[in-house]
Design an enzyme around this catalytic site. Structure first.
Site, PDB file in Angstrom:
ATOM      1  N   HIS A  16      39.884  41.767  38.679  1.00 15.60           N
ATOM      2  CA  HIS A  16      40.232  41.938  37.259  1.00 15.60           C
ATOM      3  C   HIS A  16      39.773  40.703  36.487  1.00 15.60           C
ATOM      4  CE1 HIS A  16      43.170  45.366  37.729  1.00 15.60           C
ATOM      5  NE2 HIS A  16      43.104  44.939  38.980  1.00 15.60           N
ATOM      6  N   ASP A  18      40.698  39.662  33.462  1.00 17.46           N
ATOM      7  CA  ASP A  18      41.781  38.897  32.831  1.00 17.46           C
ATOM      8  C   ASP A  18      42.637  38.141  33.850  1.00 17.46           C
ATOM      9  OD1 ASP A  18      42.769  41.372  33.678  1.00 17.46           O
ATOM     10  OD2 ASP A  18      44.095  41.666  31.959  1.00 17.46           O
ATOM     11  N   GLU A 202      50.219  51.241  45.777  1.00 16.37           N
ATOM     12  CA  GLU A 202      50.431  49.790  45.783  1.00 16.37           C
ATOM     13  C   GLU A 202      51.924  49.477  45.801  1.00 16.37           C
ATOM     14  OE1 GLU A 202      48.784  47.833  42.360  1.00 16.37           O
ATOM     15  OE2 GLU A 202      49.031  45.819  43.193  1.00 16.37           O
TER      16      GLU A 202
HETATM   17  O1  LIG Z   1      47.034  44.815  41.402  1.00 15.91           O
HETATM   18  C1  LIG Z   1      47.188  45.308  40.284  1.00 15.91           C
HETATM   19  N1  LIG Z   1      47.835  46.490  40.174  1.00 15.91           N
HETATM   20  C2  LIG Z   1      48.017  47.111  39.001  1.00 15.91           C
HETATM   21  N2  LIG Z   1      47.596  46.591  37.855  1.00 15.91           N
HETATM   22  C3  LIG Z   1      46.978  45.415  37.892  1.00 15.91           C
HETATM   23  C4  LIG Z   1      46.744  44.718  39.083  1.00 15.91           C
HETATM   24  N3  LIG Z   1      46.121  43.565  38.789  1.00 15.91           N
HETATM   25  C5  LIG Z   1      45.955  43.550  37.464  1.00 15.91           C
HETATM   26  N4  LIG Z   1      46.474  44.662  36.911  1.00 15.91           N
HETATM   27  C6  LIG Z   1      46.538  45.019  35.498  1.00 15.91           C
HETATM   28  C7  LIG Z   1      46.964  43.843  34.630  1.00 15.91           C
HETATM   29  C8  LIG Z   1      45.774  43.561  33.794  1.00 15.91           C
HETATM   30  O2  LIG Z   1      46.094  43.098  32.501  1.00 15.91           O
HETATM   31  C9  LIG Z   1      45.071  44.892  33.738  1.00 15.91           C
HETATM   32  C10 LIG Z   1      43.622  44.864  33.364  1.00 15.91           C
HETATM   33  O3  LIG Z   1      42.867  44.042  34.195  1.00 15.91           O
HETATM   34  O4  LIG Z   1      45.262  45.411  35.055  1.00 15.91           O
HETATM   35 ZN   LIG Z   2      43.970  45.544  40.873  1.00 16.74          ZN
END
Ligand SMILES: O=c1[nH]cnc2c1ncn2[C@H]1C[C@H](O)[C@@H](CO)O1
Ligand SMILES: [Zn+2]
Length: 341
Positions: A16, A18, A202
């Site tokens: 990701h 961000d 997850e």
């Molecule tokens: O591991 C993750 N699981 C679900 N959502 C996630 C994970 N890591 C980051 N995110 C979300 C938070 C970020 O703001 C968004 C976009 O990258 O995706």
């Molecule tokens: Zn992720």
């Protein structure tokens, strides 16, 4: 062994943007924006932006994204952050990366969808030119946002397909927002020719993995930890040749698994499920591919051959053409030969 892990050519499929901002850059930009951080130096700031042992859940983990998102509302910052991520990854000998981001999270302060995507693509192009690292982008739909938002991600993103954007994803709070909410958006994505990967399984819900495959057409699954609970789901993954994008350190932090001993990666490999290893968020999880591989070697007795197999799986699972995969494989094999592997 450390030297080898540092030098081997690597592939990153689940990263990701961000969650992978250089802390120094975030700190500098937040201070410029005169944000009140309640920390006295960069050391304290670094502590603030990554999760600690005490993190209890994905929901808690997701709170850390408020810091990077404050500074990722301007075109030049988004471009710079993308470029710097590519610089950092190229230093770690990452050859190819799929960078994911949710355009709507960067539209709180005046940017429109195209501004956001084009800033990332510019950063990727500069990264390729200067560091010789290949990348593609994955557009994220957020689970807590409306179906309408997800449809717009797919619609507006279409013009960038083949120009750096390859796929769509669904991320965020899995516990409260099941995949079927966004079904129509992923049906549209499939029609338009996007590749599809979905975060699933997850936070314990094994049914989200089969729903992501059967209702949302996922070709890869982010994490997929809960599959271990249901032999039918494991069979589905194997039969459909769906690769898992596993992120061990992040999974330990969000308590997707209670300990590394119970991490299902080796079971999956033994059962013939395709697995890849990734970082998820280099800054929020304070990790790197080298750290992920090291954990597998030290705690789960992975051999270097098994690590190389994981990297080859990533080439196979990448959202690129057959020819691009073969070129990438050749590049990797040539370097491995030079390293005596
Ligand atoms: O591991 C993750 N699981 C679900 N959502 C996630 C994970 N890591 C980051 N995110 C979300 C938070 C970020 O703001 C968004 C976009 O990258 O995706
Ligand atoms: Zn992720």
């Amino acid at each position: 062994m450390r030297g080898i892990l540092r030098n081997i050519p690597k592939i990153e499929l689940h990263c990701h943007l961000d969650g992978s901002v250089r802390p120094e850059t975030m700190y500098e930009l937040l201070l410029q924006q005169e944000e009140d951080l309640h920390v006295s130096d960069i050391k304290e700031f670094e502590e603030l932006v990554s999760v600690k042992e005490e993190c209890n859940s994905l929901i808690e983990y997701l709170k850390k994204f408020s810091y990077p998102l404050k500074v990722m509302q301007r075109k030049e910052n988004i471009e710079r952050i993308t470029y710097e991520l590519l610089e950092d990854l190229s230093i770690q000998n990452v050859k190819y990366v799929e960078i994911r981001f949710a355009p709507f999270l960067h539209m709180n302060d005046g940017l429109n969808f195209n501004d956001v995507v084009e800033s990332v693509l510019k950063g990727m192009e500069r990264g390729r030119e200067e560091f010789n690292i290949l990348s593609n982008a994955i557009l994220i739909c957020m689970r807590h946002e409306s179906l309408q938002n997800s449809l717009e991600v797919v619609e507006y993103g279409e013009k960038y397909l083949g120009k750096g954007v390859v796929a769509v994803d669904l991320a965020g709070n899995e516990q409260d927002f099941p995949p079927e909410i966004h079904k129509e958006a992923f049906e549209l994505a499939r029609k338009k020719g996007y590749k599809i990967t979905i975060h699933g399984g997850e936070t314990g819900a094994v049914e989200n993995i089969s729903k992501s495959i059967e209702l949302l057409y996922a070709e890869r699954i982010g994490h997929g930890i809960a599959a271990i609970k249901d032999p039918k789901v494991m069979e589905l993954l194997r039969e459909k040749n769906i690769y898992l994008e596993m992120c061990p350190i992040s999974n330990l932090q969000t308590k997707a698994v209670d300990s590394i001993e119970n991490y299902p990666i080796r079971k999956y490999m033994e059962l013939g499920i395709g697995v890849t290893v990734n970082t998820d968020n280099t800054t929020v999880s304070n990790t790197s591919l080298e750290k992920e591989y090291k954990l597998l070697m030290e705690e789960l007795n992975f051999s270097i051959e098994e690590i190389l197999k994981l990297i080859d799986n990533s080439v196979e699972a990448a959202f690129i053409s057959r020819e691009e995969k073969e070129t990438l494989r050749k590049k990797i094999q040539d370097e491995l030969k030079e390293l005596g592997l």
